[in-house]
Design a protein around this motif. Structure first.
Motif, PDB file in Angstrom:
ATOM      1  N   CYS A  79       0.823  -1.216   0.000  1.00 29.03           N
ATOM      2  CA  CYS A  79       0.000   0.000   0.000  1.00 29.03           C
ATOM      3  C   CYS A  79       0.858   1.268   0.000  1.00 29.03           C
ATOM      4  N   ARG A  80       1.950   1.288   0.757  1.00 28.76           N
ATOM      5  CA  ARG A  80       2.821   2.467   0.760  1.00 28.76           C
ATOM      6  C   ARG A  80       3.380   2.725  -0.631  1.00 28.76           C
ATOM      7  N   SER A  81       3.777   1.666  -1.300  1.00 26.24           N
ATOM      8  CA  SER A  81       4.350   1.829  -2.630  1.00 26.24           C
ATOM      9  C   SER A  81       3.297   2.300  -3.624  1.00 26.24           C
ATOM     10  N   LEU A  82       2.117   1.682  -3.595  1.00 33.64           N
ATOM     11  CA  LEU A  82       1.060   2.050  -4.537  1.00 33.64           C
ATOM     12  C   LEU A  82       0.584   3.480  -4.310  1.00 33.64           C
ATOM     13  N   VAL A  83       0.396   3.868  -3.050  1.00 33.59           N
ATOM     14  CA  VAL A  83      -0.047   5.232  -2.756  1.00 33.59           C
ATOM     15  C   VAL A  83       1.000   6.250  -3.212  1.00 33.59           C
ATOM     16  N   ALA A  84       2.263   5.879  -3.155  1.00 41.24           N
ATOM     17  CA  ALA A  84       3.334   6.775  -3.619  1.00 41.24           C
ATOM     18  C   ALA A  84       3.447   6.802  -5.137  1.00 41.24           C
ATOM     19  N   GLY A  85       2.672   5.958  -5.820  1.00 36.23           N
ATOM     20  CA  GLY A  85       2.687   5.962  -7.279  1.00 36.23           C
ATOM     21  C   GLY A  85       3.684   5.019  -7.905  1.00 36.23           C
ATOM     22  N   HIS A  86       4.172   4.047  -7.120  1.00 32.66           N
ATOM     23  CA  HIS A  86       5.174   3.112  -7.638  1.00 32.66           C
ATOM     24  C   HIS A  86       4.711   1.675  -7.422  1.00 32.66           C
ATOM     25  N   PRO A  87       4.788   0.836  -8.434  1.00 32.06           N
ATOM     26  CA  PRO A  87       4.498  -0.580  -8.191  1.00 32.06           C
ATOM     27  C   PRO A  87       5.579  -1.167  -7.298  1.00 32.06           C
ATOM     28  N   PRO A  88       5.203  -1.950  -6.280  1.00 32.28           N
ATOM     29  CA  PRO A  88       6.243  -2.567  -5.448  1.00 32.28           C
ATOM     30  C   PRO A  88       7.020  -3.597  -6.252  1.00 32.28           C
ATOM     31  N   VAL A  89       8.294  -3.731  -5.935  1.00 28.95           N
ATOM     32  CA  VAL A  89       9.115  -4.773  -6.537  1.00 28.95           C
ATOM     33  C   VAL A  89       9.008  -6.005  -5.652  1.00 28.95           C
ATOM     34  N   LEU A  90       8.728  -7.150  -6.260  1.00 30.60           N
ATOM     35  CA  LEU A  90       8.483  -8.370  -5.507  1.00 30.60           C
ATOM     36  C   LEU A  90       9.736  -9.240  -5.478  1.00 30.60           C
ATOM     37  N   LEU A  91      10.192  -9.543  -4.280  1.00 29.40           N
ATOM     38  CA  LEU A  91      11.385 -10.375  -4.146  1.00 29.40           C
ATOM     39  C   LEU A  91      11.190 -11.724  -4.822  1.00 29.40           C
ATOM     40  N   GLU A  92       9.984 -12.275  -4.758  1.00 30.56           N
ATOM     41  CA  GLU A  92       9.738 -13.602  -5.317  1.00 30.56           C
ATOM     42  C   GLU A  92       9.890 -13.635  -6.838  1.00 30.56           C
ATOM     43  N   ASP A  93       9.906 -12.477  -7.482  1.00 35.66           N
ATOM     44  CA  ASP A  93      10.075 -12.418  -8.935  1.00 35.66           C
ATOM     45  C   ASP A  93      11.538 -12.365  -9.361  1.00 35.66           C
ATOM     46  N   HIS A  94      12.453 -12.390  -8.383  1.00 35.34           N
ATOM     47  CA  HIS A  94      13.875 -12.223  -8.697  1.00 35.34           C
ATOM     48  C   HIS A  94      14.687 -13.323  -8.025  1.00 35.34           C
ATOM     49  N   GLY A  95      15.865 -13.530  -8.544  1.00 36.13           N
ATOM     50  CA  GLY A  95      16.703 -14.611  -8.053  1.00 36.13           C
ATOM     51  C   GLY A  95      17.358 -14.346  -6.727  1.00 36.13           C
ATOM     52  N   SER A  96      17.489 -13.065  -6.351  1.00 31.25           N
ATOM     53  CA  SER A  96      18.151 -12.722  -5.099  1.00 31.25           C
ATOM     54  C   SER A  96      17.667 -11.358  -4.636  1.00 31.25           C
ATOM     55  N   PHE A  97      18.012 -11.045  -3.386  1.00 29.18           N
ATOM     56  CA  PHE A  97      17.661  -9.732  -2.845  1.00 29.18           C
ATOM     57  C   PHE A  97      18.359  -8.633  -3.633  1.00 29.18           C
ATOM     58  N   ALA A  98      19.620  -8.840  -3.975  1.00 33.02           N
ATOM     59  CA  ALA A  98      20.364  -7.816  -4.718  1.00 33.02           C
ATOM     60  C   ALA A  98      19.736  -7.569  -6.093  1.00 33.02           C
ATOM     61  N   GLU A  99      19.286  -8.633  -6.761  1.00 31.25           N
ATOM     62  CA  GLU A  99      18.639  -8.463  -8.069  1.00 31.25           C
ATOM     63  C   GLU A  99      17.328  -7.698  -7.936  1.00 31.25           C
ATOM     64  N   ALA A 100      16.570  -7.992  -6.885  1.00 30.42           N
ATOM     65  CA  ALA A 100      15.309  -7.285  -6.673  1.00 30.42           C
ATOM     66  C   ALA A 100      15.563  -5.805  -6.397  1.00 30.42           C
ATOM     67  N   ALA A 101      16.571  -5.516  -5.569  1.00 29.84           N
ATOM     68  CA  ALA A 101      16.894  -4.120  -5.272  1.00 29.84           C
ATOM     69  C   ALA A 101      17.336  -3.384  -6.531  1.00 29.84           C
ATOM     70  N   ALA A 102      18.088  -4.060  -7.388  1.00 28.36           N
ATOM     71  CA  ALA A 102      18.563  -3.433  -8.625  1.00 28.36           C
ATOM     72  C   ALA A 102      17.420  -3.160  -9.591  1.00 28.36           C
ATOM     73  N   ALA A 103      16.308  -3.871  -9.447  1.00 29.93           N
ATOM     74  CA  ALA A 103      15.162  -3.673 -10.333  1.00 29.93           C
ATOM     75  C   ALA A 103      14.299  -2.479  -9.938  1.00 29.93           C
TER      76      ALA A 103
END
Length: 337
Positions: A79-103
């Motif tokens: 909800c914080r991400s959506l209200v701020a106008g940004h889709p949240p990045v989902l860790l489960e969609d990436h191979g690692s935490f670093a990859e998710a952060a880079a996205a």
């Protein structure tokens, strides 16, 4: 098989954009001490929390979802991400935490974690953690040593306290968010008031009436205010173990055990005992190369606390069993004793 986080994000986006006041969002509690409860969260309570959080953090931005979206901490990340106008990045969609952060695409970036996650990520992804404006840490007590490690690594940690009934964290670093009130009852029970409170428990009006009184939510936690007026949560009221007629605060013993250089992780609980009424049990993960035994930990605890607080049983584990939201599985731990 759990609900994919992406499906929850889509449903929450519709709920936030719905006309009028939609039906409350239902969040289940973790059930860490027994049967989960179904918490009814009005949209206005969730939005009040989102607004107050952004004000305390100094800005809003994009969030990385590293927690289950079905629990309140994950719900608030979305909800914080959506209200701020940004889709949240989902860790489960990436191979690692670093990859998710880079996205992540926004300049201001945030993430919510539980202590176990932060402990592990400081070992493997310190550089990625430093890229976040703030790392919110909740879901359990935060050991000072862990926070020091994060600070030394250049990671800004904000310790949060709250529950599903308060629409997530509503006290940041001991201070309530704007609009939130915190008070203590005579026995130290923490009470919370303000616009972020839930509407009740689905299908359980009796329990709702027990904990929602006169505009306050009566938590199951004990606390105190320090000299700066900050709330210190001492643990659940039922975490005080009466052993041999002595009241022993299990969280304080656990904090001491975790300070031992041979301990990588630990939890402390009371279990029924014929002789003592309850006995204090340490569930510990040994640090690499360490050889832990009960007597060593008893002496370690007794150096800082009364000897009557020393544990009477040690259960060695490869890992502390966790619930899906990252909290220790207390029911399973008790079964191991």
């Amino acid at each position: 098989m759990g609900i994919p986080a992406g499906a929850t994000v889509t449903a929450l986006a519709r709920w936030l954009a719905a006309d009028g006041e939609p039906e409350p969002w239902v969040v289940e509690t973790s059930g860490s001490t027994g049967r989960p409860k179904r918490v009814l969260l009005p949209r206005h309570a969730v939005l009040a929390s989102v607004t107050a959080s952004a004000r305390r953090l100094g800005t809003s931005g994009q969030w990385l979802l590293a927690l289950p979206a079905t629990y309140v901490a994950g719900l608030q990340v979305v909800c914080r991400s959506l209200v701020a106008g940004h889709p949240p990045v989902l860790l489960e969609d990436h191979g690692s935490f670093a990859e998710a952060a880079a996205a992540m695409t926004a300049e201001e970036r945030f993430v919510s974690l539980v202590p176990t996650q932060l402990h592990r990520l400081l070992e493997t992804d310190g550089e990625a953690l430093r890229g976040f404006r703030a790392v919110l840490l909740g879901g359990g007590p935060v050991d000072p040593a862990l926070r020091r490690r994060a600070a030394e690594a250049g990671v800004r940690v904000v310790a949060t306290y709250g529950s599903a009934e308060t629409a997530g964290g509503c006290v940041y670093d001991g201070l309530p968010l704007d609009g939130v009130a915190v008070a203590l009852e005579r026995d130290g029970r923490v009470r919370i008031g303000g616009p972020t409170l839930f509407a009740g428990y689905d299908g359980d009006p009796a329990l709702t009436a027990e904990v929602l009184t006169d505009g306050w939510f009566r938590t199951s936690d004990a606390g105190r205010f320090d000299e700066d007026g900050r709330l210190q949560v001492l643990g659940r009221l039922d975490d005080v173990v009466v052993s041999g007629g002595v009241n022993v605060p299990a969280p304080a013993v656990a904090a001491r055990v975790r300070e031992h250089p041979g301990v990588a992780a630990a939890e402390v609980l009371g279990v029924p005992d014929e002789e003592w009424g309850n006995r204090l049990v340490v569930f510990a993960v040994a640090a690499a190369g360490a050889d832990l035994d009960l007597e060593t930990l008893r002496e370690w605890v007794a150096q800082a606390h009364p000897r009557s607080w020393a544990p009477r049983q040690l259960v060695l584990l490869d890992d502390v069993p966790l619930l899906p939201n990252g909290k220790p599985d207390r029911v399973r731990l008790r079964g191991m004793a």
